[in-house]
Design an enzyme around this catalytic site. Structure first.
Site, PDB file in Angstrom:
ATOM      1  N   ASP A   1       3.943   0.541  12.333  1.00 39.59           N
ATOM      2  CA  ASP A   1       2.764  -0.124  11.777  1.00 39.59           C
ATOM      3  C   ASP A   1       2.614  -1.564  12.277  1.00 39.59           C
ATOM      4  O   ASP A   1       1.567  -2.177  12.083  1.00 39.59           O
ATOM      5  CB  ASP A   1       2.827  -0.128  10.238  1.00 39.59           C
ATOM      6  CG  ASP A   1       2.718   1.281   9.665  1.00 39.59           C
ATOM      7  OD1 ASP A   1       2.260   2.178  10.384  1.00 39.59           O
ATOM      8  OD2 ASP A   1       3.100   1.471   8.495  1.00 39.59           O
TER       9      ASP A   1
ATOM     10  N   CYS B   1      -6.059  12.615  13.591  1.00 37.91           N
ATOM     11  CA  CYS B   1      -6.134  11.217  13.184  1.00 37.91           C
ATOM     12  C   CYS B   1      -6.155  10.370  14.429  1.00 37.91           C
ATOM     13  O   CYS B   1      -5.601  10.760  15.456  1.00 37.91           O
ATOM     14  CB  CYS B   1      -4.912  10.919  12.341  1.00 37.91           C
ATOM     15  SG  CYS B   1      -4.795   9.244  11.791  1.00 37.91           S
TER      16      CYS B   1
ATOM     17  N   ARG C   1      -1.235  14.488  13.238  1.00 40.73           N
ATOM     18  CA  ARG C   1      -0.378  14.255  12.070  1.00 40.73           C
ATOM     19  C   ARG C   1      -0.257  15.563  11.287  1.00 40.73           C
ATOM     20  O   ARG C   1      -0.840  15.726  10.219  1.00 40.73           O
ATOM     21  CB  ARG C   1      -0.935  13.119  11.209  1.00 40.73           C
ATOM     22  CG  ARG C   1      -0.843  11.790  11.938  1.00 40.73           C
ATOM     23  CD  ARG C   1      -1.451  10.654  11.169  1.00 40.73           C
ATOM     24  NE  ARG C   1      -0.605  10.157  10.101  1.00 40.73           N
ATOM     25  CZ  ARG C   1      -0.939   9.129   9.321  1.00 40.73           C
ATOM     26  NH1 ARG C   1      -2.091   8.516   9.496  1.00 40.73           N
ATOM     27  NH2 ARG C   1      -0.130   8.711   8.373  1.00 40.73           N
TER      28      ARG C   1
ATOM     29  N   ARG D   1      -8.781  -0.782   4.304  1.00 38.59           N
ATOM     30  CA  ARG D   1      -7.962   0.289   3.726  1.00 38.59           C
ATOM     31  C   ARG D   1      -6.581  -0.223   3.341  1.00 38.59           C
ATOM     32  O   ARG D   1      -5.936   0.341   2.463  1.00 38.59           O
ATOM     33  CB  ARG D   1      -7.802   1.439   4.728  1.00 38.59           C
ATOM     34  CG  ARG D   1      -9.084   2.183   4.973  1.00 38.59           C
ATOM     35  CD  ARG D   1      -8.848   3.339   5.878  1.00 38.59           C
ATOM     36  NE  ARG D   1      -7.809   4.196   5.292  1.00 38.59           N
ATOM     37  CZ  ARG D   1      -7.395   5.321   5.818  1.00 38.59           C
ATOM     38  NH1 ARG D   1      -7.943   5.752   6.942  1.00 38.59           N
ATOM     39  NH2 ARG D   1      -6.468   6.034   5.244  1.00 38.59           N
TER      40      ARG D   1
ATOM     41  N   LYS E   1       0.841  -1.214   0.000  1.00 38.00           N
ATOM     42  CA  LYS E   1       0.000   0.000   0.000  1.00 38.00           C
ATOM     43  C   LYS E   1       0.869   1.256   0.000  1.00 38.00           C
ATOM     44  O   LYS E   1       0.688   2.161  -0.808  1.00 38.00           O
ATOM     45  CB  LYS E   1      -0.898   0.002   1.258  1.00 38.00           C
ATOM     46  CG  LYS E   1      -1.538   1.352   1.564  1.00 38.00           C
ATOM     47  CD  LYS E   1      -2.487   1.280   2.753  1.00 38.00           C
ATOM     48  CE  LYS E   1      -1.867   1.509   4.091  1.00 38.00           C
ATOM     49  NZ  LYS E   1      -1.582   2.922   4.427  1.00 38.00           N
ATOM     50  N   ASN E   2       1.807   1.313   0.936  1.00 38.52           N
ATOM     51  CA  ASN E   2       2.537   2.567   1.124  1.00 38.52           C
ATOM     52  C   ASN E   2       3.583   2.826   0.041  1.00 38.52           C
ATOM     53  O   ASN E   2       4.125   3.931  -0.042  1.00 38.52           O
ATOM     54  CB  ASN E   2       3.167   2.606   2.525  1.00 38.52           C
ATOM     55  CG  ASN E   2       2.088   2.727   3.598  1.00 38.52           C
ATOM     56  OD1 ASN E   2       0.941   3.042   3.288  1.00 38.52           O
ATOM     57  ND2 ASN E   2       2.450   2.463   4.845  1.00 38.52           N
TER      58      ASN E   2
END
Ligand code: EPU
Length: 442
Positions: A331, A132, A137, A423, A34-35
């Site tokens: 994460d 968030c 953030r 997500r 994803k990132n």
């Protein structure tokens, strides 16, 4: 109703139900990152040609990014494959630089489109991303970096307007190695006049692959030894007219791989994870080994075999602090917390990246975990067993960690609000079923 591209997760299910307490066993292939995919998709806005990104993950954040790209006039085609989705982005004609609030607010990383739009059109309008659930953030480093490149930036209500007649290379020292700020500056500097030097740039794999993609498309971004030692990144601006279409094979998702590694540790058993970027997971493998797990890696198919200790005799390591790459990733802090909840001894976690990433502790306590949080620190004392409960996902990685806890717990666990999990995980239920879990979408 806006059509999203996700096919694997059931769009209409809101929860995941599982029966825990059985060891895992089986094989699964790790999805695309994803990132890495999101900034490379943003980079396609700079390129006046059709770029195909193969092996992207079929997740909601990617679907939002597609919508954002389309809103600028870029053409996007998606084809489904066994592994994920291939995305072709043709930014030959860009007509808009006002990004729709709906998708900007849905996904914080939409902010990196500012750099790409400035580079391509000299202008960008985006919403100010709010707070968030994982902590404040701010985007101060993004904005000051873009200003140093010559952009004028002002706010209109909750919208940020950035404008530049011409961007020019600059020396930019980041006070912290922010992943997003580094990406934003790279995107704006890639076509600026002259050379930009970022000092203390982030060194995550998601940065290096962004540079790799842009270089493939004709940009000149130089990663020398000093990038690895001190985060010194050199971007020699290339005229837009010299950038050209390029294709790219997405790298596998190190965080999804790490999530399933901790799932095996928590539930017990032995799993084979294929397509694992082992070179990006040294800090994670070290923690798994210290907890009593064993790891073997076969370069064929990039397959990582993770085996939990016999009789689920998981040991807690005393202390871990999350850190920028190559340190232990923030994460994976929640997946580790879930696994540590039933390990012998105690673990103190210091969360150094985000100010408020312990929301999951409350849900784990409801399952019987012994966790005390205080500011940026959590102390987990391993308990003999967790009990299945109805719990709620509050954010992406914390949600996945609740699934891990559910697999380790006795009885039935239902995790609701799984849109957070969707997500970033293409099909967490399908993947864990391949690993032998008794789990379904509800
Ligand atoms: N920060 C500032 N000012 C800025 C930018 C960042 O103070 O202008 C602070 C943040 O508030 C945070 C820290 O710096 O405390 C780190 O933020 P960073 O900018 O490095 O993170 P990010 O770019 O917002 C990306 C990933 C995150 C991942 C972090 C850290 C994407 C789309 N997101 O976020 O991924 O946790 O880097 O590695 O790449 C996730 O996938 O679940 C996720 C949250």
């Amino acid at each position: 109703m806006v059509k999203l591209y996700m096919t694997r997760c059931k769009n209409n299910s809101n929860s995941i139900k599982m029966e825990g307490g059985s060891p895992l066993g089986g094989s699964v292939r790790i999805q695309g990152s994803k990132n890495a995919a999101l900034p490379i998709m943003a980079a396609c806005l700079l390129i006046p040609g059709k770029c195909t990104l193969r092996g992207c993950p079929d997740i909601t954040d990617v679907a939002y990014m597609i919508r954002l790209l389309e809103s600028t006039g870029a053409g996007v085609e998606v084809s489904h494959t066994a592994e994920g989705i291939d995305i072709s982005i043709d930014a030959g004609n860009i007509s808009g630089c006002r990004l729709p609030s709906r998708y900007v607010k849905a996904m914080r990383s939409s902010v990196i489109l500012m750099g790409a739009l400035l580079g391509r059109t000299g202008e960008a309008y985006v919403d100010y991303p709010g707070g968030c659930v994982i902590g404040e953030r701010p985007i101060d480093m993004h904005l000051s970096g873009l200003e140093k490149l010559g952009a004028q930036i002002w706010t209109e209500g909750n919208r940020i307007h950035a404008y530049a007649d011409e961007l020019a290379g600059a020396q930019i020292r980041l006070p912290f190695s922010s992943v997003g700020a580094t990406q934003n500056i790279i995107l704006a500097a890639a076509t600026a006049k002259g050379t930009t030097v970022i000092k203390n740039a982030a060194r995550e794999p998601e940065i290096t692959v962004l540079c790799e993609f842009l270089n493939k498309a004709g940009a000149e971004i130089i990663l020398t030894e000093s990038f690895w030692t001190e985060g010194r990144l050199i971007i020699k601006g290339t005229p837009l007219s010299k950038l050209h279409a390029a294709d790219f094979d997405m790298i596998p998702d190190r965080i999804v791989a790490g999530t399933y590694m901790f799932a095996a540790m928590a539930a017990g058993g032995s799993v084979n994870l294929e397509n694992v970027p082992i070179e990006q997971l040294h800090s994670v493998c070290a923690v798994i080994s210290k907890m009593g797990g064993s790891i073997t890696y076969s370069p064929k198919g990039k397959t990582l075999k993770v085996s939990a200790p016999e009789k689920r005799e998981l040991k807690n390591i005393d202390f871990i602090e999350t850190d920028v790459y190559p340190g232990f990733p923030t994460d994976l802090q929640s997946p580790l917390m879930a696994a540590a909840s039933t390990a012998k001894g105690s673990l103190t976690i210091k969360e150094s990246i985000f100010s408020s990433r312990f929301k999951i502790a409350e849900e784990l306590r409801r399952m019987g975990a012994d966790i005390v949080t205080d500011g940026d620190t959590a102390v987990i004392k391993g308990v003999a067993a967790l009990s299945g409960r109805n719990v709620i996902a509050h954010e992406l990685r914390g949600g996945a960690a609740l699934v891990i806890a559910g697999l380790a717990a006795s009885g039935i666990t239902t995790v609701s609000d799984i849109s957070y999990i969707n997500r970033g995980y293409q099909d967490i239920v399908g993947d864990l079923r391949c690993l032998g879990a008794r789990i379904s979408y509800e």
